[in-house]
Design an enzyme around this catalytic site. Sequence first.
Site, PDB file in Angstrom:
ATOM      1  N   ASP A 123      -5.032  15.601  12.677  1.00 14.22           N
ATOM      2  CA  ASP A 123      -5.048  14.373  12.458  1.00 14.22           C
ATOM      3  C   ASP A 123      -6.300  13.970  11.661  1.00 14.22           C
ATOM      4  O   ASP A 123      -6.148  13.377  10.661  1.00 14.22           O
ATOM      5  CB  ASP A 123      -4.532  12.764  13.255  1.00 14.22           C
ATOM      6  CG  ASP A 123      -3.273  12.961  13.761  1.00 14.22           C
ATOM      7  OD1 ASP A 123      -2.206  12.972  13.751  1.00 14.22           O
ATOM      8  OD2 ASP A 123      -3.848  12.520  15.302  1.00 14.22           O
ATOM      9  N   ARG A 144     -10.253   6.447  16.181  1.00 14.59           N
ATOM     10  CA  ARG A 144     -10.330   7.677  15.850  1.00 14.59           C
ATOM     11  C   ARG A 144     -10.801   7.756  14.674  1.00 14.59           C
ATOM     12  O   ARG A 144     -10.820   9.030  13.769  1.00 14.59           O
ATOM     13  CB  ARG A 144      -8.502   8.301  15.835  1.00 14.59           C
ATOM     14  CG  ARG A 144      -7.804   7.828  17.266  1.00 14.59           C
ATOM     15  CD  ARG A 144      -6.911   8.544  17.069  1.00 14.59           C
ATOM     16  NE  ARG A 144      -7.109  10.552  16.916  1.00 14.59           N
ATOM     17  CZ  ARG A 144      -6.410  11.581  16.635  1.00 14.59           C
ATOM     18  NH1 ARG A 144      -5.033  11.114  16.439  1.00 14.59           N
ATOM     19  NH2 ARG A 144      -7.004  12.067  16.830  1.00 14.59           N
ATOM     20  N   LEU A 154      -4.472   6.625  23.349  1.00 14.40           N
ATOM     21  CA  LEU A 154      -3.866   5.713  22.934  1.00 14.40           C
ATOM     22  C   LEU A 154      -2.411   6.334  22.965  1.00 14.40           C
ATOM     23  O   LEU A 154      -1.860   7.402  23.314  1.00 14.40           O
ATOM     24  CB  LEU A 154      -3.816   5.698  21.405  1.00 14.40           C
ATOM     25  CG  LEU A 154      -4.971   5.427  20.633  1.00 14.40           C
ATOM     26  CD1 LEU A 154      -5.274   5.022  18.988  1.00 14.40           C
ATOM     27  CD2 LEU A 154      -5.404   3.679  21.078  1.00 14.40           C
ATOM     28  N   ARG A 185      -0.277   4.829  10.926  1.00 16.11           N
ATOM     29  CA  ARG A 185      -0.685   4.984  10.680  1.00 16.11           C
ATOM     30  C   ARG A 185      -1.846   5.826   9.488  1.00 16.11           C
ATOM     31  O   ARG A 185      -2.216   5.633   8.620  1.00 16.11           O
ATOM     32  CB  ARG A 185      -1.473   6.742  11.752  1.00 16.11           C
ATOM     33  CG  ARG A 185      -0.829   6.301  12.765  1.00 16.11           C
ATOM     34  CD  ARG A 185      -2.065   5.661  13.644  1.00 16.11           C
ATOM     35  NE  ARG A 185      -2.140   5.388  15.018  1.00 16.11           N
ATOM     36  CZ  ARG A 185      -2.916   6.401  16.007  1.00 16.11           C
ATOM     37  NH1 ARG A 185      -2.436   7.452  16.018  1.00 16.11           N
ATOM     38  NH2 ARG A 185      -2.252   6.264  17.121  1.00 16.11           N
ATOM     39  N   HIS A 196       4.996  10.166  13.162  1.00 17.34           N
ATOM     40  CA  HIS A 196       4.776  10.582  12.606  1.00 17.34           C
ATOM     41  C   HIS A 196       5.370  11.568  12.157  1.00 17.34           C
ATOM     42  O   HIS A 196       6.542  11.707  12.440  1.00 17.34           O
ATOM     43  CB  HIS A 196       3.197  11.544  13.228  1.00 17.34           C
ATOM     44  CG  HIS A 196       1.576  11.216  13.231  1.00 17.34           C
ATOM     45  ND1 HIS A 196       1.485  11.593  14.533  1.00 17.34           N
ATOM     46  CD2 HIS A 196       0.937  10.069  12.752  1.00 17.34           C
ATOM     47  CE1 HIS A 196      -0.276  10.855  13.945  1.00 17.34           C
ATOM     48  NE2 HIS A 196      -0.121  10.140  13.292  1.00 17.34           N
ATOM     49  N   CYS A 219      -0.849  19.057  16.937  1.00 20.64           N
ATOM     50  CA  CYS A 219      -1.438  17.948  16.697  1.00 20.64           C
ATOM     51  C   CYS A 219      -3.140  18.628  17.547  1.00 20.64           C
ATOM     52  O   CYS A 219      -4.227  18.008  16.627  1.00 20.64           O
ATOM     53  CB  CYS A 219      -1.364  16.586  17.062  1.00 20.64           C
ATOM     54  SG  CYS A 219      -0.749  16.785  18.560  1.00 20.64           S
TER      55      CYS A 219
HETATM   56  C1  CIR Z   1      -2.800   9.017  19.065  1.00 19.63           C
HETATM   57  O1  CIR Z   1      -1.923   8.125  18.994  1.00 19.63           O
HETATM   58  O2  CIR Z   1      -3.883   8.809  17.947  1.00 19.63           O
HETATM   59  C2  CIR Z   1      -2.580  10.028  19.814  1.00 19.63           C
HETATM   60  N1  CIR Z   1      -2.383   9.359  21.048  1.00 19.63           N
HETATM   61  C3  CIR Z   1      -1.986  10.586  19.226  1.00 19.63           C
HETATM   62  C4  CIR Z   1      -2.017  11.514  18.309  1.00 19.63           C
HETATM   63  C5  CIR Z   1      -0.947  12.613  18.285  1.00 19.63           C
HETATM   64  N2  CIR Z   1      -1.189  13.409  16.818  1.00 19.63           N
HETATM   65  C6  CIR Z   1      -0.136  14.354  15.606  1.00 19.63           C
HETATM   66  O3  CIR Z   1       0.872  14.248  15.800  1.00 19.63           O
HETATM   67  N3  CIR Z   1      -0.438  14.745  14.528  1.00 19.63           N
END
Ligand code: CIR
Length: 253
Positions: free
Chosen positions: A66, A85, A18, A131, A161, A248
């Site tokens: 996450d 997710r 994503l 989110r 985030h 992340c």
């Molecule tokens: C998303 O959109 O969920 C992933 N492409 C990126 C998640 C990044 N997570 C974070 O910074 N904790």
Amino acid sequence: MFNHIIVRKPGCSVVDGLTTAKLGRPIYAKAMAQHAEYVKAMESCGVLVKALDADEAYPDSCFVEDTAVVCEKLAVITNPGAPSRKGETRAVRRALDEFYTDFEFIREPGTLEGGDVMQVGNHFYIGISTRTNEAGARQFIDILKNYGFSGSIIHLKKLFHLKTGVSFIGDHTLLVAGELIDHPDFAEFGKIIIDEDEMYAANVIEMNGHLVIPAGFPKAEAKLLAAGYATKAVDLSEFQKIDGGLTCLSLRF
Ligand code: CIR
């Protein structure tokens, strides 16, 4: 002091992660090489690494942060806000079994992603984002109270985030950018300000006296060096393309 991290290798499907960034698609081989460098940098900070196998069914599953919030006393398994997710949490729950006995869970209608949670001592700041919703944040705060911790909510306007725009780097100091620079809840902290054009560098990891930072952000790095921090820079360009920052890519405990 951190002793362990959990990471998950990117699958070939990482190219379909994503994204809101307009930086093109990640190159898989480069993402794998960068992930290996990330793991090496973290190991050099004195932690043992548990690496989970890639799961092609989940393009974003390398972003383990996450899926759980881990701290000294417990692991909270989240309910990611991104529908694609949600299934990622199962493997992470299993991986954490080796380290934790106390587990709590964020449940529907609550959603929470670890990227929206920043721990400072016994207090947790929780971003409300696209989110993480209020119900998820409230559930999380109730859980925290049962374990002697506290939590508070920060409403995000533009940030993806919470930790996209702020990192706690010890010594009562934050690395902070964008809409969070003047946020009243952070008024008491010392601050190192990250310029808008280097926003990606606001997400860093303080790890056992080292500061792991993303490579390629010279103004941010210069400010940190001038402030006396020992930095280790890792190139994460392929993860940046799908909104993934340094934090992340791991769970740290
Ligand atoms: C998303 O959109 O969920 C992933 N492409 C990126 C998640 C990044 N997570 C974070 O910074 N904790």
